[in-house]
Structure formats: structure tokens, C-alpha cells
Design a protein around this motif. Structure first.
Motif, PDB file in Angstrom:
ATOM      1  N   ARG A 376      35.781  47.358  27.777  1.00  0.00           N
ATOM      2  CA  ARG A 376      36.650  47.982  28.774  1.00  0.00           C
ATOM      3  C   ARG A 376      36.530  47.283  30.124  1.00  0.00           C
ATOM      4  N   ASP A 377      37.614  47.388  30.898  1.00  0.00           N
ATOM      5  CA  ASP A 377      37.558  46.870  32.251  1.00  0.00           C
ATOM      6  C   ASP A 377      37.015  47.951  33.195  1.00  0.00           C
ATOM      7  N   ALA A 378      36.980  47.646  34.479  1.00  0.00           N
ATOM      8  CA  ALA A 378      36.381  48.563  35.448  1.00  0.00           C
ATOM      9  C   ALA A 378      37.093  49.900  35.509  1.00  0.00           C
ATOM     10  N   SER A 379      38.383  49.915  35.155  1.00  0.00           N
ATOM     11  CA  SER A 379      39.143  51.166  35.181  1.00  0.00           C
ATOM     12  C   SER A 379      38.922  52.012  33.942  1.00  0.00           C
ATOM     13  N   GLY A 380      38.267  51.450  32.936  1.00  0.00           N
ATOM     14  CA  GLY A 380      38.051  52.165  31.682  1.00  0.00           C
ATOM     15  C   GLY A 380      39.043  51.822  30.602  1.00  0.00           C
ATOM     16  N   ALA A 381      39.999  50.929  30.877  1.00  0.00           N
ATOM     17  CA  ALA A 381      41.007  50.542  29.885  1.00  0.00           C
ATOM     18  C   ALA A 381      40.441  49.466  28.967  1.00  0.00           C
ATOM     19  N   PHE A 382      40.900  49.476  27.716  1.00  0.00           N
ATOM     20  CA  PHE A 382      40.508  48.421  26.790  1.00  0.00           C
ATOM     21  C   PHE A 382      40.992  47.070  27.309  1.00  0.00           C
ATOM     22  N   LEU A 383      40.214  46.024  26.992  1.00  0.00           N
ATOM     23  CA  LEU A 383      40.567  44.672  27.400  1.00  0.00           C
ATOM     24  C   LEU A 383      41.695  44.143  26.526  1.00  0.00           C
ATOM     25  N   GLU A 491      36.991  42.994  35.845  1.00  0.00           N
ATOM     26  CA  GLU A 491      38.109  43.500  36.672  1.00  0.00           C
ATOM     27  C   GLU A 491      39.406  42.835  36.243  1.00  0.00           C
ATOM     28  N   ARG A 492      40.460  43.637  36.171  1.00  0.00           N
ATOM     29  CA  ARG A 492      41.778  43.063  35.937  1.00  0.00           C
ATOM     30  C   ARG A 492      42.291  42.425  37.234  1.00  0.00           C
ATOM     31  N   VAL A 493      42.869  41.247  37.114  1.00  0.00           N
ATOM     32  CA  VAL A 493      43.390  40.558  38.301  1.00  0.00           C
ATOM     33  C   VAL A 493      44.889  40.238  38.111  1.00  0.00           C
TER      34      VAL A 493
END
Length: 493
Positions: A376-383, A491-493
Motif C-alpha cells: 500500500r501507499d501512504a494513503s492506504g491504497a494498493f500499489l 508516496e504517489r507522485v
């Protein structure tokens, strides 16, 4: 029937008060539907329904309890497919383990050398390893620890001769060996060597010049070792996630000694038709039940891994990184064993990993390796493969030897297959490509297309695929164990 209760609390048909909690109503609504009884006798329809459910429950439990054994069976079958059919044959990832062969979370960092021991065929088997051999492990047919070799083993890196003894062996055991008794016939030997300046030559030469494997009975006439490469080969070592899972387990039970597992586990397997002494021949009803059970078992295992509900699995309260050894014990015994075996923790490990050794779970400063994983990313969403991400590793990564980050496919739990044969970045193997920030931290990037700069820090993802990451520290240092050094979330960028 409905019981009428007198004012004295005595139901019709009884002479004394009967607690209502011990009586069975004529009709009970449950998650498997309505269950009907006549004065406690189940109807034919109810009996059929609950027996179907019992077969299903036990088949799901077989899936969850037996993932380690099915996983080793997948490993044995896959390695046999590429020629490991004798003790003196060994395969080496001489160009590292790329993403073509399917291995549960194998790493791109070390040089694997693998052999399959068959103690039923060969009897006690000798494994000689040279000085300086990287960490090695022998696991039995249930992926249980048998012995370590090399630095974490009894030779302590000085090299030596190991003797792996089969179950039930009563013959002479000569001196001069580190002796281990395996509960099973099939045993996996996995040795690891390290790269030097990103090259595998030294490790390969160490294995080819120094490793000897032979039956003790052939000690005076040893077969010549045969080494071959498995880098770049496409083959599968992973267990089935459908009804074939139970066929794999039936093969294990038929081949291995009955004492390899306890009577309760044998009984669980026998309850769905898997016996040591009888063929596995489920009828049409049972085949349908097994198909459903495999689907639910697989979904359960995946939920345990990727929707982990045990808070102890997380390294930090504020981050998504998890351990593979919940509870810190290689046997997953909670509370020093007083709480029994943490079954979900064991499933969490073996559904996505192989090779079990105490060295992987112990806190050994500067020795061995430590792992952290996240899906998961920092927001909790799957990568997701079509998106771009950044992982920042703070300065002074606490690894005496080196660190790496590898991307994996959640479907196969193997290395992510992209245009990069090695879907990873390593402070050792990619030393000349990595660009660090001024403060000593490093930003690793993930995405389907290369960035405009710092391409040496980039791990490619596939637009149509999800992925997850494992951070490995080789020779972990105190800041890892005391958590004064912490990797950022992705983190998503």
C-alpha cells in the motif's frame, strides 16, 4: 417439537427442570440455511447440509494448514522439471534470480544455489560446503527448519561436512559431520552467495569448486557434481490455488513417511480423502466441494497477507511496512508457546515466502538479513502499476552489507515481470547507478515509464498489474532494531 414448560420450569416430557440452553429447537436459522430437527434428531436434509459444510470447512482448513507442504511440493516439482533429479545435481542463479522463473518472493540480490535431496532414494546424504559460503538452509517437506549452513550454521562460515539423515534411519553415523535428522524424505537445500562489485563470478566459482553432495553410501565412489544455470529459465515452483492444491497434498502424503506430521493433521487430511495408504479419488460432490474450498482458502490466505488484521505485523504504528515473522518466532509460537501457534502468521509467511530458518526471525546485529514489505501507499491504497510512486529511504540505511528494494506481483508473489529482468534497486548491485540526495537519503521511483532524470533509481511497473515491495537489509544494524531509522511510506507522485 415445541416444548411446553410448566410453572415449575419442567418441559413437557421431563420430570425435572431442563436448561433451555442445552435443548435444540425444531428449526434453527444459520449462515448455511435453516436446520430442522425432530426432538433433537436432524432431518435427512439437515444432516446432508451440515456434512457438506463439514467437508467444506475441513477442506478450507487443509488449504490453510498445508500451504507450507504444498509450497515445497511446488518447489520440488519445479526443480525436478529443470533437471534436479539426483543429489549431485545443483542449479545456480549465476546471473541472479530474474523474473522469468516463478519463485515466492525470491531476491535479486544474492546468488542462489539449489539442490533437492531425496533421502528415501539416497539414504543419509552428505553436503560439503566451502569456507566463506554464504548463508544456507535445509528445509524438510513441510518447509520446516532442518539446519543452517555457512555463517549462521554450526560451521560458522569455516565450511564443513553436513550429514542429513532420513527418518527411521538406524544405521551407523560416522564422525566428522554436522548431523541433522530430517522428518521427511524430500529436503530443499538452498545456499546463497554474495556478489562482488555487482558480479556473480566469485560466488559461482565458490559453489562449483567447493560444494559436494553425495549419498553417504557412495562416499568412496562419489558422482561428479553437475552444475547448471537457472537464470533466465521460465518454470514454476509455486503451489496451485485451485482444486489441484489437494492433488499436490495427496502426492506429499503418499511419498513421505506417515510420522512426518502429527495424528491431528493426518486426520484432517484423511477427513477429505487424502490418506497415506489409499488413492485420492474424490467423487463429483467432493470435487465441487474442494473447488469451493480452494477458492475460499485462497481468498482467506490472500486476505491474511494483503488485508492483515494483526496489528503486531506492522513495524510502526504510523506506517504500512509489515514483517513476515509476526511474533518474532520462526515457528510462529506466541507467548513463548503458551498461546500456541499463530496459524494466521504462519499462513502469512508461507503464502508468499519460502525458506524457514531461525536466522530470519532473530535480532542479530550485523548478521543475516531483515525484511519489511508493503502493498500500500501512504494513503492506504494498493500499489497500482499505471501510477507513479516515490519511496524515500532516510540517510544511513542501517545495513552493514547492503540494502535492496524489489517489486513483486501479488498474483504470483514472484518478481514483477516488466522490461527490467531484475525489478529491483540495490546498494550493491546498482551501486554505480544510484543517485543519492545531498543529505544522504535516496529517492527510489516506481512507474511504467522511466523518469526524465535519475533513471538508475527507477523500478519499472506494468500498467496492467498491481505490485508490492519488499525492503531487505543485509547485515542489519541497531537503528533498524530499535526503530530509530524508519523507511518512509511509498508516496504517489
Amino acid at each position: 417439537m415445541a416444548y411446553m414448560t410448566t410453572s415449575a420450569g419442567v418441559p413437557d416430557g421431563y420430570n425435572t427442570p431442563i436448561p433451555s440452553k442445552i435443548l435444540t429447537p425444531d428449526r434453527v436459522q444459520t449462515r448455511i440455511g435453516a436446520l430442522e430437527f425432530t426432538d433433537g434428531f436432524p432431518s435427512d436434509e439437515t444432516a446432508a447440509k451440515v456434512f457438506d459444510n463439514l467437508d467444506f470447512l475441513r477442506a478450507v482448513e487443509v488449504f490453510l494448514q498445508c500451504v507450507p507442504a504444498a509450497s515445497m511440493e511446488g518447489m520440488r516439482a519445479g526443480l525436478t522439471e529443470i533437471g534436479l533429479d539426483a543429489a549431485h545435481k545443483m542449479v545456480i542463479a549465476d546471473r541472479l534470480l530474474d523474473s522469468n522463473p516463478l519463485f515466492l518472493t525470491g531476491n535479486t540480490d544474492t546468488v542462489y544455489a539449489l539442490a533437492m535431496l531425496d533421502l528415501d532414494r539416497d539414504g543419509p546424504t552428505v553436503v560439503e560446503i566451502p569456507p566463506g559460503c554464504g548463508p544456507g538452509t535445509v528445509n524438510d517437506a513441510w518447509f520446516r527448519f532442518v539446519t543452517d549452513m555457512g555463517a549462521p550454521g554450526p560451521d560458522r562460515g569455516a565450511g564443513g561436512s553436513y550429514l542429513i539423515v532420513p527418518p527411521g534411519y538406524t544405521g551407523e553415523i560416522p564422525d566428522g559431520h554436522f548431523v541433522s535428522h530430517s522428518p521427511s524424505y524430500a529436503n530443499l537445500l538452498a545456499l546463497r552467495g554474495f556478489t562482488v562489485e555487482g558480479k556473480t563470478d566469485a560466488a559461482r566459482a565458490m559453489f562449483e569448486d567447493g560444494v559436494k553432495i553425495y549419498p553417504l553410501s557412495a562416499a568412496q565412489d562419489r558422482p561428479q557434481m553437475e552444475f547448471s544455470s537457472f537464470s533466465g529459465k521460465a518454470f514454476n515452483t509455486i503451489h496451485a490455488n485451485d482444486r489441484e492444491f489437494y492433488e499436490e497434498m495427496a502426492q506429499v502424503i503418499r511419498r513421505e513417511p506417515i510420522e512426518m506430521i502429527d495424528p491431528e493433521t493426518r486426520g484432517l487430511l484423511a477427513s477429505i480423502g487424502i490418506h497415506k495408504d489409499h488413492p485420492f479419488e474424490p467423487d463429483e460432490r467432493m470435487r465441487a466441494t474442494l473447488a469451493d474450498a480452494a477458492a475460499v482458502g485462497n481468498a482467506t490466505a490472500r486476505s491474511i497477507v494483503f488485508h492483515t488484521r494483526d496489528k503486531r505485523a506492522y513495524f510502526y504504528e504510523d506506517r504500512k511496512w509489515k514483517t513476515g515473522f509476526v511474533g518474532g518466532d520462526y515457528q510462529w509460537l506466541d507467548g513463548d508457546g503458551r498461546d500456541g501457534r499463530n496459524l494466521d502468521a504462519r499462513t502469512m509467511f508461507f503464502y508468499q515466502a519460502t525458506l524457514n530458518t531461525p536466522a530470519m526471525a532473530l535480532e542479530m546485529v550485523g548478521v543475516g538479513s531483515q525484511y519489511a514489505l508493503t502493498e500500500r501507499d501512504a494513503s492506504g491504497a494498493f500499489l497500482q502499476g499505471e501510477k507513479n510512486y516515490r519511496l524515500t529511504l532516510p540517510p544511513n540505511v542501517p545495513a552493514k552489507d547492503f540494502w535492496s528494494v524489489i517489486a513483486y506481483d501479488p498474483q504470483t508473489r514472484s518478481e514483477l515481470q516488466t522490461g527490467q529482468p531484475l525489478p529491483s534497486r540495490s546498494s550493491e548491485n546498482n551501486h554505480d547507478e544510484l543517485v543519492y540526495n545531498d543529505d544522504g537519503s535516496i529517492d527510489l521511483t516506481f512507474g511504467p515509464e522511466p523518469p526524465s532524470e535519475r533513471q538508475g533509481n527507477w523500478i519499472q511497473t506494468a500498467p496492467s498489474k498491481s505490485w508490492y515491495a519488499i525492503l531487505r537489509l543485509y547485515g542489519p544494524l541497531n537503528p533498524w532494531f530499535d526503530k530509530t531509522w524508519r523507511p518512509d511510506d511509498i508516496e504517489r507522485v
